[in-house]
Design an enzyme around this catalytic site. Structure first.
Site, PDB file in Angstrom:
ATOM      1  N   LEU A 119       0.867  -1.180   0.000  1.00 13.51           N
ATOM      2  CA  LEU A 119       0.000   0.000   0.000  1.00 13.51           C
ATOM      3  C   LEU A 119       0.899   1.224   0.000  1.00 13.51           C
ATOM      4  O   LEU A 119       1.913   1.256   0.713  1.00 13.51           O
ATOM      5  CB  LEU A 119      -0.874   0.015   1.258  1.00 13.51           C
ATOM      6  CG  LEU A 119      -2.243  -0.665   1.234  1.00 13.51           C
ATOM      7  CD1 LEU A 119      -2.882  -0.571   2.628  1.00 13.51           C
ATOM      8  CD2 LEU A 119      -3.156  -0.058   0.207  1.00 13.51           C
ATOM      9  N   ASP A 120       0.543   2.243  -0.779  1.00 18.69           N
ATOM     10  CA  ASP A 120       1.319   3.484  -0.787  1.00 18.69           C
ATOM     11  C   ASP A 120       1.352   4.105   0.604  1.00 18.69           C
ATOM     12  O   ASP A 120       0.411   3.921   1.391  1.00 18.69           O
ATOM     13  CB  ASP A 120       0.678   4.499  -1.747  1.00 18.69           C
ATOM     14  CG  ASP A 120       0.864   4.113  -3.201  1.00 18.69           C
ATOM     15  OD1 ASP A 120       1.679   3.223  -3.483  1.00 18.69           O
ATOM     16  OD2 ASP A 120       0.179   4.712  -4.055  1.00 18.69           O
ATOM     17  N   PRO A 121       2.419   4.878   0.916  1.00 16.47           N
ATOM     18  CA  PRO A 121       2.427   5.618   2.192  1.00 16.47           C
ATOM     19  C   PRO A 121       1.189   6.497   2.369  1.00 16.47           C
ATOM     20  O   PRO A 121       0.700   6.677   3.481  1.00 16.47           O
ATOM     21  CB  PRO A 121       3.706   6.463   2.089  1.00 16.47           C
ATOM     22  CG  PRO A 121       4.613   5.635   1.239  1.00 16.47           C
ATOM     23  CD  PRO A 121       3.702   4.999   0.205  1.00 16.47           C
ATOM     24  N   LEU A 122       0.644   7.044   1.249  1.00 13.06           N
ATOM     25  CA  LEU A 122      -0.559   7.885   1.303  1.00 13.06           C
ATOM     26  C   LEU A 122      -1.785   7.087   1.716  1.00 13.06           C
ATOM     27  O   LEU A 122      -2.749   7.635   2.252  1.00 13.06           O
ATOM     28  CB  LEU A 122      -0.804   8.516  -0.070  1.00 13.06           C
ATOM     29  CG  LEU A 122      -2.124   9.286  -0.270  1.00 13.06           C
ATOM     30  CD1 LEU A 122      -2.107  10.595   0.502  1.00 13.06           C
ATOM     31  CD2 LEU A 122      -2.400   9.548  -1.750  1.00 13.06           C
ATOM     32  N   ALA A 123      -1.762   5.778   1.464  1.00 13.19           N
ATOM     33  CA  ALA A 123      -2.936   4.940   1.699  1.00 13.19           C
ATOM     34  C   ALA A 123      -2.948   4.370   3.114  1.00 13.19           C
ATOM     35  O   ALA A 123      -1.909   4.128   3.721  1.00 13.19           O
ATOM     36  CB  ALA A 123      -2.976   3.799   0.688  1.00 13.19           C
TER      37      ALA A 123
END
EC number: 5.4.99.25
Length: 329
Positions: free
Chosen positions: A49-53
């Site tokens: 998962l992206d850091p943003l997610a």
């Protein structure tokens, strides 16, 4: 003078931890934190998962890591917010704004645009992604200011629900729920929807609410794990078979189980199945006084043969059963 770092005594841990990944951490950072909290010897995740997610990140420990690859193919469900009118260099809020346009679309046009992205679609992977080109992740090219050619990939959008929208004011946006196949880039989907509406857009929020059979309601946060005792942390672990919910179960007798664990094919009246979870008894030991039936590994059946896939080792099986005995006593 700095104090000495406390050395963590690792231990065998087997199972699946459903983590609610926090904002700002990479999947590997979250994994390493959970691994440290559980003092686990071996760990891996089932896709990043992206850091943003935020949201559902299944973490596999010990024997469960042998089946983590199976979960990469699972469908995923996300909730996301697309900020309309602003396009960024990364298609999310971490990038720089590279284009601003007015938002003039109507609710009817939004519904029509979303319909265009239902079913099987093609996506060009974003430059800010871990996908590799000539052995190098795309995000490394992007950091160097390079843009390389990427082939379009076919993915499937099973459901695309409009939860909320605001088309006027300072922050026009769409709030969506997306159920999609593996390999779908939600950042790319958001950017493409913005282009279809003629105004551009980027993601300001992304949360994975389900992956395969696992949902956010089942997850535990790092904050909760940090506040708990070691026994409470271990209690969050799902057993290894939780990764094999769609596998047809086959149970062998003691002789068959021993030969299966040695990688030997077995004959039987089994229909052809591509995904089989094999169970069988293991011999009693000094700590385990009776035979216990447990997961031995995965397999497939064809032509009346049970063909071994990923196998648990005898040591892993004993460790799992001993842990279960300790927890139940």
């Amino acid at each position: 003078m700095q104090g000495q770092r406390t050395r963590v005594q690792r231990r065998p841990v087997h199972g699946v931890l459903l983590l609610d990944k926090p904002l700002g951490l990479s999947s590997n950072q979250a994994l390493q934190k959970a691994k440290w909290l559980l003092r686990a010897e071996k760990a891996g995740h089932t896709g990043t998962l992206d850091p943003l997610a935020t949201g559902v990140l299944p973490l596999c420990f010990g024997a469960a890591t042998k089946f983590s690859q199976l979960h990469l193919d699972a469908d995923k469900t996300y909730e996301t917010v697309i900020r309309l009118g602003l396009k960024t260099s990364t298609a999310d809020a971490e990038g720089d704004v590279i284009e601003a346009r007015g938002v003039t679309c109507t609710p009817g046009q939004v519904v029509e645009a979303l319909d265009l992205f239902m079913g099987e679609i093609e996506q060009i992977p974003p430059m800010h992604s871990a996908l590799k080109k000539d052995g190098k992740p795309l995000y490394e090219y992007a950091r160097d200011g390079e843009t390389v050619e990427r082939e379009a990939r076919r993915v499937t959008i099973h459901d695309l629900d409009l939860l909320d929208m605001q088309l006027t004011g300072d922050e026009p946006h769409l709030h969506l729920r997306v159920r999609c196949s593996k390999g779908t880039y939600i950042r790319t989907l958001g950017e493409d929807i913005g282009e279809a509406l003629g105004c551009g857009g980027h993601l300001t929020m992304l949360r994975r609410v389900a992956t395969g059979p696992f949902s956010a309601a089942q997850c535990v946060s790092l904050e909760t794990l940090e506040a708990e005792s070691e026994a409470q942390r271990a209690a969050h672990l799902l057993p290894v078979p939780a990764l094999l919910p769609d596998h047809t179960p086959v149970t062998l007798d003691e002789e068959g189980a021993a030969r299966f664990l040695s990688g030997v094919r077995r004959r039987g009246a089994w229909p052809n199945e591509s995904h089989v979870a094999v169970y069988g008894p293991v011999p009693a030991t000094e700590r385990l006084r009776v035979n216990v039936t447990t997961l031995l590994g995965s397999a497939h059946t064809t032509g009346g043969e049970l063909i071994p896939g990923r196998l648990l080792s005898p040591i892993e099986i004993q460790q799992i059963l001993e842990t279960e005995t300790e927890l139940s006593s």
